[in-house]
Design an enzyme around this catalytic site. Structure first.
Site, mmCIF file in Angstrom:
data_model
loop_
_atom_site.group_PDB
_atom_site.id
_atom_site.type_symbol
_atom_site.label_atom_id
_atom_site.label_comp_id
_atom_site.label_asym_id
_atom_site.label_seq_id
_atom_site.Cartn_x
_atom_site.Cartn_y
_atom_site.Cartn_z
ATOM 1 N N ASP A 86 0.866 -1.188 0.000
ATOM 2 C CA ASP A 86 0.000 0.000 0.000
ATOM 3 C C ASP A 86 0.899 1.232 0.000
ATOM 4 O O ASP A 86 1.574 1.516 0.994
ATOM 5 C CB ASP A 86 -0.893 -0.034 1.254
ATOM 6 C CG ASP A 86 -1.995 1.013 1.229
ATOM 7 O OD1 ASP A 86 -1.902 1.971 0.437
ATOM 8 O OD2 ASP A 86 -2.942 0.874 2.027
ATOM 9 N N ASP A 124 -3.751 7.072 -3.511
ATOM 10 C CA ASP A 124 -3.654 6.025 -2.489
ATOM 11 C C ASP A 124 -4.184 4.741 -3.138
ATOM 12 O O ASP A 124 -5.371 4.648 -3.458
ATOM 13 C CB ASP A 124 -4.513 6.463 -1.294
ATOM 14 C CG ASP A 124 -4.560 5.436 -0.167
ATOM 15 O OD1 ASP A 124 -3.866 4.415 -0.252
ATOM 16 O OD2 ASP A 124 -5.319 5.692 0.799
ATOM 17 N N HIS A 133 -12.056 6.121 2.341
ATOM 18 C CA HIS A 133 -12.057 7.469 2.925
ATOM 19 C C HIS A 133 -11.928 8.547 1.861
ATOM 20 O O HIS A 133 -11.350 8.312 0.807
ATOM 21 C CB HIS A 133 -10.888 7.588 3.914
ATOM 22 C CG HIS A 133 -9.563 7.113 3.357
ATOM 23 N ND1 HIS A 133 -8.633 7.961 2.821
ATOM 24 C CD2 HIS A 133 -9.053 5.863 3.222
ATOM 25 C CE1 HIS A 133 -7.586 7.250 2.406
ATOM 26 N NE2 HIS A 133 -7.816 5.965 2.618
ATOM 27 N N HIS A 175 -6.754 11.319 5.118
ATOM 28 C CA HIS A 175 -8.184 11.061 5.375
ATOM 29 C C HIS A 175 -8.865 12.328 5.865
ATOM 30 O O HIS A 175 -8.465 12.928 6.847
ATOM 31 C CB HIS A 175 -8.428 9.871 6.290
ATOM 32 C CG HIS A 175 -7.845 9.997 7.659
ATOM 33 N ND1 HIS A 175 -8.551 10.449 8.737
ATOM 34 C CD2 HIS A 175 -6.606 9.704 8.120
ATOM 35 C CE1 HIS A 175 -7.771 10.428 9.801
ATOM 36 N NE2 HIS A 175 -6.582 9.984 9.461
ATOM 37 N N GLU A 229 -11.240 1.188 -0.716
ATOM 38 C CA GLU A 229 -10.403 0.050 -0.357
ATOM 39 C C GLU A 229 -11.230 -0.952 0.422
ATOM 40 O O GLU A 229 -12.084 -0.576 1.217
ATOM 41 C CB GLU A 229 -9.195 0.489 0.473
ATOM 42 C CG GLU A 229 -9.499 1.178 1.764
ATOM 43 C CD GLU A 229 -8.261 1.850 2.364
ATOM 44 O OE1 GLU A 229 -7.311 1.126 2.707
ATOM 45 O OE2 GLU A 229 -8.257 3.084 2.477
ATOM 46 N N GLU A 233 -7.100 -1.515 -3.394
ATOM 47 C CA GLU A 233 -7.504 -0.113 -3.185
ATOM 48 C C GLU A 233 -7.222 0.728 -4.421
ATOM 49 O O GLU A 233 -6.181 0.578 -5.054
ATOM 50 C CB GLU A 233 -6.721 0.460 -1.997
ATOM 51 C CG GLU A 233 -6.970 1.945 -1.745
ATOM 52 C CD GLU A 233 -6.296 2.456 -0.474
ATOM 53 O OE1 GLU A 233 -5.243 1.899 -0.093
ATOM 54 O OE2 GLU A 233 -6.835 3.408 0.115
#
Ligand code: HZT
Ligand code: MN
Ligand code: MN
Length: 426
Positions: free
Chosen positions: A200, A211, A280, A288, A313, A407
């Site tokens: 990640d 992200d 998020h 976030h 995600e 994600e």
């Protein structure tokens, strides 16, 4: 040349070939990554795909010219600030008019600069992950993996203080640990052959963060777990849209995830969404901000809105489907008032280093080490205890369980939904 070096050279050659030919799947160790419906049960299989329409220039097909060891800035591969679009999805139902609406197209143009930054960051993400996917192997220690990803990101994005660089620490969480593990100095944890590794990582350009995460395995027994989570994440992406209720996205994700099961060591196990993890909103220099996107059904009536950037995600687990904080912390971010400074001198100096180097972006202890900080632990603890810095410890399900994650980052443009980080890999 030693055999180890010969093996490394052969590996590098293979990775180079894989990059030269994006269709080459020789390094695709977790199989079925591109083909979606592997072991999908009948009920889920019949669900039709909606609003899936790719743009002309496919994101993920443009990495020609990149080297195996990630040395060519993406600005060089895509001159004139013209980076590949992500996956473009028309809105559904009452919002379908938006794609052709002149008013929405005018609004869309106002967001072009941000979109360029996001697409550049997304292209860096795709090229870095394509390279490292072929180079990450059992036997490697996690620090070497993190540095491969982080140095590749810095080179391809042309790191420039807070104007461009790493978006957040590289998550390298193994097996029952789902998120927020990255090695601290002196951690010599090594990848094992039967590991399930979540990779990640984040890229930022002018504070716009991509992200995106995937899961790697070297044993095909985990394929049903990976297929479940990939399918669940793609379901969340498909469900997302302007005016869509967050609780409805969670319900759709849960239904798909739970339609899978996995057999391990002769035992059939359900695959559960990890109910206390979620997607998020992403804001400028803020990983976030605002809304959370659940991965189980709930009654949250909050809706997604025009212009919002989301990380979608999902996490699946063979365990309890619930994570707790476990082990030594590596990830941190300034989330409180950096001006309301602690009186402790050691903490004050540390906070000015953090603010100068990372602003409000998440960082890890290794990043403090590399900018020359040492013996900062007490100062860091003071900043956490005073609420200026938030600690993000590793999040793990029960020991012995296996967790997987996929994600993507998407933006709800006025005209269309754009899945910025989409590639030909996931
Ligand atoms: C926190 C710290 C980081 C955000 C999700 C996430 C990795 O679990 C609201 C919803 C990086 C990211 C984050 F260093 N987290 N995405 N990718 N981790 S989260 C969260 O803390 S807060 C989800
Ligand atoms: Mn992430
Ligand atoms: Mn995220």
């Amino acid at each position: 040349m030693s055999t180890a070096n010969e093996a490394a050279a052969a590996e590098a050659k293979l990775a180079e070939l894989a990059i030269a030919n994006p269709e080459n799947e020789a390094n695709d160790s977790d199989g079925g990554e591109a083909s979606d419906d592997g072991d999908k049960p009948k009920a889920a299989k019949s669900k039709k795909k909606r609003n899936k329409k790719r743009s002309k220039k496919k994101a993920g097909a443009g990495a020609a010219g990149q080297t195996a060891d990630l040395t060519v800035p993406v600005s060089q591969l895509f001159p004139g600030n013209s980076y590949p679009e992500g996956e473009i999805c028309e809105y559904r139902d009452d919002n379908n008019y938006r794609t052709a609406s002149e008013e929405m197209r005018a609004k869309d143009r106002l967001g072009e600069a941000r979109l360029t930054d996001l697409r550049r960051a997304a292209e860096v993400h795709r090229e870095v992950r394509q390279s490292v996917r072929g180079r990450i192997k059992p036997g490697m220690d996690l620090t070497a993996v993190a540095e491969m990803i982080e140095n590749g990101t810095r080179a391809l994005v042309e790191v420039d203080g807070l104007a461009a660089g790493i978006g957040f620490p590289t998550g390298l969480s193994r097996n029952h640990c789902a998120a927020h593990y990255t090695p601290n100095a002196g951690d010599h944890v090594v990848i094992e052959a039967d590991d399930v590794l979540k990779v990640d990582f984040g890229v930022q350009v002018n504070g716009s963060i991509i992200d995106s995460a995937f899961t790697m395995t070297w044993n095909d027994r985990y394929d049903p777990l990976l297929n479940a989570v990939r399918d669940a994440t793609n379901t969340g992406i498909r469900e997302a849209g302007i005016d869509v209720r967050l609780g409805d996205v969670g319900a759709a994700i849960q239904e798909v995830m739970e339609s899978y099961e996995i057999e391990l060591d002769g035992k059939t196990l359900p695959i559960r969404p990890i109910r206390n993890l979620c997607g998020h909103n992403i804001g400028p220099y803020t990983i976030h901000s605002g809304k959370s996107v659940p991965i189980v059904a709930n009654n949250d009536p909050t809706r997604m809105e025009e212009g919002e950037l989301f990380a979608i995600e999902t996490f699946g687990s063979t365990g309890n489907g619930y994570v707790a904080e476990e082990g030594v912390c590596s990830h941190y971010a300034v989330t409180g008032d950096a001006a309301a400074n602690a009186r402790l001198p050691s903490a004050r100096k540390l906070l000015s280093t953090i603010t100068a180097n990372f602003g409000t972006l998440p960082f890890c202890r290794r990043y403090l080490d590399r900018v020359g900080e040492s013996r900062y632990y007490l100062g860091l603890k003071t900043l956490v205890d005073s609420g200026i810095v938030t600690a993000y410890p590793p999040l793990c399900d029960n020991p012995g369980s296996y967790t997987a994650q996929f994600e993507h980052t998407l933006i709800l443009r006025p005209t269309v939904k754009e899945v910025l980080s989409r590639g030909d890999d996931y």
